[in-house]
Design an enzyme around this catalytic site. Sequence first.
Site, PDB file in Angstrom:
ATOM      1  N   GLU A 150       0.748  -0.620  -5.273  1.00 33.51           N
ATOM      2  CA  GLU A 150       0.310   0.467  -5.614  1.00 33.51           C
ATOM      3  C   GLU A 150       0.983   1.894  -5.833  1.00 33.51           C
ATOM      4  O   GLU A 150       1.027   2.268  -4.703  1.00 33.51           O
ATOM      5  CB  GLU A 150      -1.090   0.521  -4.209  1.00 33.51           C
ATOM      6  CG  GLU A 150      -2.395   1.646  -4.698  1.00 33.51           C
ATOM      7  CD  GLU A 150      -2.397   2.789  -3.566  1.00 33.51           C
ATOM      8  OE1 GLU A 150      -3.655   3.137  -3.662  1.00 33.51           O
ATOM      9  OE2 GLU A 150      -1.820   2.558  -2.371  1.00 33.51           O
ATOM     10  N   ASP A 194       0.656  -1.110  -0.230  1.00 34.77           N
ATOM     11  CA  ASP A 194      -0.126  -0.318   0.345  1.00 34.77           C
ATOM     12  C   ASP A 194       0.189   0.902   0.587  1.00 34.77           C
ATOM     13  O   ASP A 194       1.631   1.186   0.092  1.00 34.77           O
ATOM     14  CB  ASP A 194      -1.249   0.191   1.031  1.00 34.77           C
ATOM     15  CG  ASP A 194      -1.658   1.298   1.280  1.00 34.77           C
ATOM     16  OD1 ASP A 194      -2.317   1.496   0.614  1.00 34.77           O
ATOM     17  OD2 ASP A 194      -1.985   2.367   2.518  1.00 34.77           O
TER      18      ASP A 194
END
Length: 752
Positions: free
Chosen positions: A485, A432
């Site tokens: 990401e 993330d």
Amino acid sequence: MAIRTRKQKPVADTPLHTTHTMSTDLAHPDEIAALIGGRHANPFAFLGPHLDEAASTWIIRCFLPGAESVAVVFEDQAVEMVQLHKEGLFAARIELVPGRPHYHFKARWDGRDIALEDPFRFPVILNGKEILRFRQGQLWRAWETLGARSLTLEGVHGFAFAVWAPAAQRVSVVGPFNNWDGRRHIMRKLHDAGIWEIFIPGLSVDDIYKYEIIGADGSLQPLKSDPFGQAAEVRPANASRLVEPVKANNQDQNWLENRHSRHGLDAPISVYEVHAGSFRRKPEEGNRPLTYGELGDWLIPYVREMGFTHVQFMPLTEYPFDGSWGYQPVGMYAVTSRYGSPDEFRDLVARLHAADIGVLCDFVPAHFPIDGHGLNRFDGTALYEHADPRLGFHPDWKTNIYDFTKPEVVNFLVSSALYWLDRFKIDGLRVDAVSSMLYLDYSRAEGEWIPNIYGGNINLEAVQFMRRLNEMCYGEADGIMMVAEESTAWAGVCKPTYDGGLGFGFKWNLGWMHDTLQYMSRDPIHRAWHHGEITFGLAYAWSENFMLALSHDEVVHGKGSIFSRMPGDDWQRYANLRAYYALMWAHPGKKLIFMGAEFAQVAEWNYEGSLDWHLLDQPGHRGVQSLVRDLNHLYRSLPALHQRDCDPSGFDWVQADAADVSVFAFLRWNHDRSEKLLALINMTPVPRTEYRVGVPHAGRWKVILNTDSAAYHGSNYDGPDQVEAEAVAFNGQPHSIVLTLPPLAGLYLIPA
């Protein structure tokens, strides 16, 4: 005099006894005051057995607050101890020959006798090599050394605790087992490494605990959960919980041996992103979320039927606030207890593998919350985070940023990633907020950030951390995939580390997501002027190994659902969404959609409620669901749709410039270009009759997918199932076909 132990018989005519001494002979008043006041920094030098060589005796001390009396017991001989302080400090001087004594205590509380072991009689547990490797940032299986571990030491079962807190003046393990009294189980500090340890006998699985820490400035910190703890209480409680090591997943062996082929650049990868707490709920039981076992009962047959190759769980590392969805974790080694135990999650992974479904999990190494029980100023200093808020505090999320300059912090995070891959046999991690780690000026105005040593805005240490993370994960867990990401144009996210890249396997294509959703939200009458929002993505589609992601981020914070962004009346919204999915599944790149998008969830996602499964009573929503199922099965069965997802030779534009009619036509190819698929997407509600499009060869072409079909609740606009190619060059192709393009629809054709 000899002591009776299990291996040594007493010497004849030499009974065990104490010497007659005053209490001041057994302990210095300053040490007593430090212990009673909770300020003793080295209790192992005071409590437990200590050899008085001058007197040829052992002095044994214990601190048991509230005890009325205490005896030290060697086999069946008990010696009453002298009470040195009314708070519960006891001691005895015992004559013996050299040799570390084995004994236990018999303490009387409220008229009851209780036998207990002395944690201060056990030797150092950690060895110097483990400590050195942690300090160097190379203790990659740190969960086997730090945290709380079930252990049998000298025939006594208990739990060994070890925690990193270098600036602390005192660290204690506290819990119900010692009435949360930080004076009872003060840990020993292992020289300047700053690791504290203790072995506590008699504890059991499911006992809860925290660390009580006196910081560098002498102040008592909030009670801390264990950074390396492997389980926790169910929120809002937040103590760590003792567990046995996660059992091996032997039933996954066949899956693990073959997963290389499932994660290659030429593999079909279609991911169903899931928030475990809101996939389904139990309204009849207070709207509670499903357990890991119940989730498997619903999720596994559904994902298998829908044709997805993988499930990706939003973060399951323990976190305090439901509204963070797991993206502000405090337990990087703890499976969240919201839905069950670590073993129950392990079993869910095994069941998914048995159903031929891969498992990815979100991993959050970018930041952590400032909750008092977490890592925030863990030992009274900025230990895990940067001390300077320009480096250590995230202005968007109001969280702390890890200090990647410290080898121990890098070790903590990399080992955490390896823990999930090793213990639960998950198949990869989606990392993330990579962009927030890469750039020192991320979400910061001028003057709010500190340049690197070269004056630039790149976080050099974070770059090195990500390279190390990927090297270790790919090196230690065979056949997995690491997904980034990352939302910027950073070059080389998926390039190998030896070639200067970050070393990820795949990267979410957030540019494609943004552009295409913006295009789809426009009224079709305006799309002709924004044709490039679809075509631009093909200009960089192979610069990384991309995954096309319609994630949870696209259905929150007032954005609505994917379906609600489609323009027009209900018929047009369904048709737009079906055409969009046809474009997505034919477009180069692996696929990911968030749960609910596959059946056109209408409302924005609500993490506190269930998906709106009742919508499947309506034919439009069933139609979208059926389309996604068929798209997945086509994507998996047709090599032309997946083998060259990450290779420009697997894609050819046929019509990229038909902006006036908002039509897109392109070819997808398999490895040796022996198989092909023609995708035609009409993004207007106007049917295109007698529409000519170029094809690479003669022969018949058959329609294998039509999103306007009645099977998908489309209008079933008339058109042939097969067409014959004509020897008419068109669109740069030697042949062409003429057919009808249904309104707001996608067609897939292959040679008949």
